[in-house]
Enzyme design. Sequence first.
Site, PDB file in Angstrom:
ATOM      1  N   ASP A  93      12.004  13.778  36.123  1.00  0.00           N
ATOM      2  CA  ASP A  93      10.608  13.771  35.679  1.00  0.00           C
ATOM      3  C   ASP A  93       9.769  12.784  36.484  1.00  0.00           C
ATOM      4  OD1 ASP A  93       8.460  14.559  34.173  1.00  0.00           O
ATOM      5  OD2 ASP A  93       8.994  13.401  32.394  1.00  0.00           O
TER       6      ASP A  93
ATOM      7  N   ASN B 215       7.344  13.800  39.088  1.00  0.00           N
ATOM      8  CA  ASN B 215       6.871  14.247  40.412  1.00  0.00           C
ATOM      9  C   ASN B 215       5.348  14.259  40.506  1.00  0.00           C
ATOM     10  OD1 ASN B 215       9.511  14.743  40.996  1.00  0.00           O
ATOM     11  ND2 ASN B 215       9.377  16.976  40.889  1.00  0.00           N
ATOM     12  N   GLY B 216       4.711  14.748  39.442  1.00  0.00           N
ATOM     13  CA  GLY B 216       3.254  14.864  39.457  1.00  0.00           C
ATOM     14  C   GLY B 216       2.590  13.501  39.546  1.00  0.00           C
ATOM     15  N   ARG B 217       3.085  12.545  38.740  1.00  0.00           N
ATOM     16  CA  ARG B 217       2.508  11.194  38.757  1.00  0.00           C
ATOM     17  C   ARG B 217       2.755  10.508  40.092  1.00  0.00           C
ATOM     18  NH1 ARG B 217       5.470   9.568  33.497  1.00  0.00           N
ATOM     19  NH2 ARG B 217       6.316  11.664  33.845  1.00  0.00           N
TER      20      ARG B 217
ATOM     21  N   HIS C 122       6.629  17.486  43.957  1.00  0.00           N
ATOM     22  CA  HIS C 122       7.798  18.367  43.793  1.00  0.00           C
ATOM     23  C   HIS C 122       8.573  18.468  45.110  1.00  0.00           C
ATOM     24  CE1 HIS C 122       6.362  19.253  39.882  1.00  0.00           C
ATOM     25  NE2 HIS C 122       5.375  20.048  40.239  1.00  0.00           N
TER      26      HIS C 122
ATOM     27  N   SER D 273      11.717  24.036  32.921  1.00  0.00           N
ATOM     28  CA  SER D 273      11.969  24.347  31.506  1.00  0.00           C
ATOM     29  C   SER D 273      11.227  25.613  31.110  1.00  0.00           C
ATOM     30  CB  SER D 273      11.502  23.186  30.630  1.00  0.00           C
ATOM     31  OG  SER D 273      10.084  23.139  30.573  1.00  0.00           O
TER      32      SER D 273
ATOM     33  N   TRP E 192       6.635  27.154  32.096  1.00  0.00           N
ATOM     34  CA  TRP E 192       5.917  28.398  32.446  1.00  0.00           C
ATOM     35  C   TRP E 192       4.440  28.294  32.072  1.00  0.00           C
ATOM     36  CZ3 TRP E 192       8.126  31.427  35.793  1.00  0.00           C
ATOM     37  CH2 TRP E 192       9.505  31.628  35.773  1.00  0.00           C
TER      38      TRP E 192
ATOM     39  N   ARG F 276       2.457  25.896  32.739  1.00  0.00           N
ATOM     40  CA  ARG F 276       1.669  25.120  33.716  1.00  0.00           C
ATOM     41  C   ARG F 276       0.729  26.047  34.493  1.00  0.00           C
ATOM     42  NH1 ARG F 276       5.192  20.059  36.013  1.00  0.00           N
ATOM     43  NH2 ARG F 276       5.810  19.302  33.969  1.00  0.00           N
TER      44      ARG F 276
ATOM     45  N   LEU G 232      32.141  18.875  43.740  1.00  0.00           N
ATOM     46  CA  LEU G 232      31.113  18.754  42.695  1.00  0.00           C
ATOM     47  C   LEU G 232      30.601  20.126  42.250  1.00  0.00           C
ATOM     48  CD1 LEU G 232      28.926  16.926  41.223  1.00  0.00           C
ATOM     49  CD2 LEU G 232      27.492  17.346  43.238  1.00  0.00           C
TER      50      LEU G 232
ATOM     51  N   ARG H 291      12.146  11.121  25.913  1.00  0.00           N
ATOM     52  CA  ARG H 291      12.348  12.285  25.049  1.00  0.00           C
ATOM     53  C   ARG H 291      13.283  13.268  25.746  1.00  0.00           C
ATOM     54  NH1 ARG H 291       6.774  12.226  26.298  1.00  0.00           N
ATOM     55  NH2 ARG H 291       6.261  13.582  28.053  1.00  0.00           N
TER      56      ARG H 291
ATOM     57  N   SER I 286      12.877  16.777  25.556  1.00  0.00           N
ATOM     58  CA  SER I 286      12.143  17.944  26.064  1.00  0.00           C
ATOM     59  C   SER I 286      12.982  19.234  26.090  1.00  0.00           C
ATOM     60  CB  SER I 286      11.570  17.652  27.456  1.00  0.00           C
ATOM     61  OG  SER I 286      10.698  16.542  27.404  1.00  0.00           O
TER      62      SER I 286
HETATM   63  C1  IPE Z   1      10.938  18.256  31.461  1.00  0.00           C
HETATM   64  O1  IPE Z   1       9.857  17.650  32.079  1.00  0.00           O
HETATM   65  C2  IPE Z   1      11.365  19.451  32.231  1.00  0.00           C
HETATM   66  C3  IPE Z   1      11.870  19.220  33.564  1.00  0.00           C
HETATM   67  C4  IPE Z   1      12.099  18.060  34.135  1.00  0.00           C
HETATM   68  C5  IPE Z   1      12.167  20.395  34.326  1.00  0.00           C
HETATM   69  P1  IPE Z   1       8.373  17.876  31.552  1.00  0.00           P
HETATM   70  O2  IPE Z   1       7.515  16.980  32.363  1.00  0.00           O
HETATM   71  O3  IPE Z   1       8.040  19.314  31.568  1.00  0.00           O
HETATM   72  O4  IPE Z   1       8.495  17.372  30.049  1.00  0.00           O
HETATM   73  P2  IPE Z   1       7.389  17.013  28.973  1.00  0.00           P
HETATM   74  O5  IPE Z   1       6.630  18.251  28.719  1.00  0.00           O
HETATM   75  O6  IPE Z   1       6.532  15.935  29.549  1.00  0.00           O
HETATM   76  O7  IPE Z   1       8.165  16.552  27.803  1.00  0.00           O
HETATM   77  C1  IPE Z   2       9.123  16.977  36.876  1.00  0.00           C
HETATM   78  O1  IPE Z   2       7.949  16.345  37.255  1.00  0.00           O
HETATM   79  C2  IPE Z   2       9.312  18.307  37.556  1.00  0.00           C
HETATM   80  C3  IPE Z   2       9.122  19.473  36.684  1.00  0.00           C
HETATM   81  C4  IPE Z   2       8.896  19.447  35.421  1.00  0.00           C
HETATM   82  C5  IPE Z   2       9.228  20.761  37.333  1.00  0.00           C
HETATM   83  P1  IPE Z   2       6.579  16.637  36.528  1.00  0.00           P
HETATM   84  O2  IPE Z   2       5.926  17.772  37.240  1.00  0.00           O
HETATM   85  O3  IPE Z   2       6.786  16.838  35.087  1.00  0.00           O
HETATM   86  O4  IPE Z   2       5.785  15.302  36.820  1.00  0.00           O
HETATM   87  P2  IPE Z   2       4.870  14.496  35.792  1.00  0.00           P
HETATM   88  O5  IPE Z   2       5.667  14.279  34.553  1.00  0.00           O
HETATM   89  O6  IPE Z   2       3.667  15.344  35.546  1.00  0.00           O
HETATM   90  O7  IPE Z   2       4.558  13.240  36.497  1.00  0.00           O
HETATM   91 MG    MG Z   3       6.796  15.579  33.486  1.00  0.00          MG
END
Ligand code: IPE
Ligand code: IPE
Ligand code: MG
Length: 248
Positions: free
Chosen positions: A21, A23-25, A38, A66, A70, A72, A132, A195, A197
């Site tokens: 978790d 990548n976006g931030r 990503h 997850s 979908w 997003r 692995l 969490r 998730s």
């Molecule tokens: C959980 O991350 C799913 C994956 C890492 C693939 P999210 O970023 O989608 O989770 P929430 O929605 O913040 O709990």
């Molecule tokens: C996790 O990073 C990757 C996926 C859920 C596919 P996020 O995309 O959830 O990044 P944040 O949580 O928005 O920073």
């Molecule tokens: Mg996230």
Amino acid sequence: MSFKEKIDLNKLPKHIAIIMDGNGRWAKQKGKMRVFGHQNGIKSVREMIDGAGEIGVNYITLYAFSKENWQRPKYEVEALMNLMLSSINREVKSLHKNNVRLMAIGDLGNLPKKNQVELQKAIDYTKDNTGLTLVLALSYGSRWEIIQAAKSLAIKYKNNEIDESYFNEANFQNELNTHNIPEPELMIRTSGEMRISNFLLWQLAYSELYFSEKLWPDFKKEDLFEAIVDYQNRERRFGKTSEQIQKS
Ligand code: IPE
Ligand code: IPE
Ligand code: MG
């Protein structure tokens, strides 16, 4: 002393599950688009595969997409699907060379057709590897998985293939996507979110949870090793007392 050197190789978790978790931030902090995060997350995936291989962890499960993801924005979902496709195609040879066996869990029928085909090819190509096992959780949701298992048992019951006595933990677990995968002893989530998730709800029942503040693209081998050392310093009691555990 590095974390790698502190690891007790006789007490390794066999299976580590990771919620990748942040990548976006990570991208946002750099003034870039989420997709850039990503793309850089793939490097951390490679680090995990190499790190696990180096010390001899048997299974790594990576939560890559997850069921909830979908929802997003369409362009992000498309970018993630394309990234999945290109990464599988690019990495399959080196996975194979490193004796990695690829598996996938989740509602794979929801993935674009091309992804399904290439994923299956990669799974078939690496199926006899003995190093692995890399499990990708794709379009995965644990509640969905549990309902699938319940449905499958309901059908068997209705067809008189099983009776009520068949309903126990072992047989239920046998209907899950992870039926041939041991439960993770350790679950890691990056980015400071605490969490689950909808990840492996059944399988994580007694896993040790480890949360890292690092965003996924910054999470490297040494961070994985640090999590393993932390895990090895815990006492897993499974409902018993500390004294009972120390005696056995
Ligand atoms: C959980 O991350 C799913 C994956 C890492 C693939 P999210 O970023 O989608 O989770 P929430 O929605 O913040 O709990
Ligand atoms: C996790 O990073 C990757 C996926 C859920 C596919 P996020 O995309 O959830 O990044 P944040 O949580 O928005 O920073
Ligand atoms: Mg996230």
